[in-house]
Design an enzyme around this catalytic site. Structure first.
Site, mmCIF file in Angstrom:
data_model
loop_
_atom_site.group_PDB
_atom_site.id
_atom_site.type_symbol
_atom_site.label_atom_id
_atom_site.label_comp_id
_atom_site.label_asym_id
_atom_site.label_seq_id
_atom_site.Cartn_x
_atom_site.Cartn_y
_atom_site.Cartn_z
ATOM 1 C CB SER A 39 11.322 14.566 -20.574
ATOM 2 O OG SER A 39 12.319 15.330 -21.215
ATOM 3 C CG ASN A 40 11.850 17.086 -25.621
ATOM 4 O OD1 ASN A 40 11.184 18.103 -25.539
ATOM 5 N ND2 ASN A 40 13.159 17.071 -25.430
ATOM 6 C CG HIS A 90 20.888 20.870 -30.434
ATOM 7 N ND1 HIS A 90 21.621 19.748 -30.107
ATOM 8 C CD2 HIS A 90 21.707 21.932 -30.213
ATOM 9 C CE1 HIS A 90 22.832 20.108 -29.725
ATOM 10 N NE2 HIS A 90 22.914 21.429 -29.775
#
Length: 234
Positions: free
Chosen positions: A14-15, A113
């Site tokens: 998704s990123n 992160h």
């Protein structure tokens, strides 16, 4: 000229999709030369192919050491056309890299992160934060070094945590901010505005007029605080 990048994924990607969307919207001055995954079933590969982006699958289980795996990743990335002016983006890549990988791209490897580093490193960042009962959690974009989730911080976004909230619910709200701050950090890198001094990343002023968004209240669902502030609709 668009910054050439390689994106490393292990899961849903998704990123990666957030990067693709910003590029296609003309907001991110980058070109994805290759998407590399250490898992053949990563949905991130499908996302890349849906946008005609070249992909490579390198199964880490096919290599006898981390170093030999990293050597092959470097070879694949270089063959794609990512050079010293480009960058490598870890977008949900669940492998610790060695100096063999980092040295060719020193200062050009970026990771996202899902926690406010240095708190809660590792693969369970959101769940660990929820289990600990913190009042604030979030996500961090940072440069990658030889230690896991340790490199210099580029930007962070913080979200409030609810008492008793599970890791999945917290992760979903954090993910919304991941999709915003990772493309923003890459745009700053593409513009040459990030200066690394020891552990500190300094953001140089923009050379163009920007409509800077407020640093707080960026998203009504997440009630996020982002620093440095997002720019131009990120």
């Amino acid at each position: 000229m668009a910054m050439p990048i390689a994106v490393l994924v292990s899961g849903g990607g998704s990123n990666l999709q957030s990067i693709i969307d910003r590029i296609e919207a003309g907001m991110l001055d980058a070109e994805i030369k290759v998407v590399v995954s250490n898992r053949g079933d990563s949905f991130g590969l499908t996302r890349a192919r849906n946008h005609n982006i070249p992909t490579r699958v390198l199964l880490h289980t096919d290599f006898d050491s981390r170093e030999t795996f990293d050597e092959e990743m470097v070879r694949a990335i270089r063959q794609s056309g990512v050079n010293e002016t480009g960058a490598v983006v870890m977008a949900g890549f669940m492998r610790i890299v060695t100096p063999v990988f980092l040295e060719p791209f020193r200062g050009r490897v970026v990771n996202i992160h899902p926690a406010l580093l240095p708190s809660f490193p590792g693969v369970r960042g959101q769940g660990d934060a929820a289990d600990y009962g913190v009042k604030i959690s979030g996500c961090t974009v940072h440069f990658v070094d030889e230690q896991m989730d340790h490199g210099a911080v580029i930007m962070q976004a913080a979200v409030p945590c609810q008492p008793g909230e599970g890791g999945d619910a917290l992760a979903a709200r954090i993910l919304k901010l991941e999709h915003r701050i990772l493309p923003q950090a890459l745009q700053w890198l593409a513009e040459g505005r990030l200066e690394l001094r020891g552990r500190f990343v300094h953001l140089k002023p923009a050379s163009r007029n920007l409509a800077i968004q407020p640093s707080a209240g960026v998203d009504t669902d997440t009630q996020a605080l982002v620093w440095p502030p997002l720019e131009d609709g990120f």
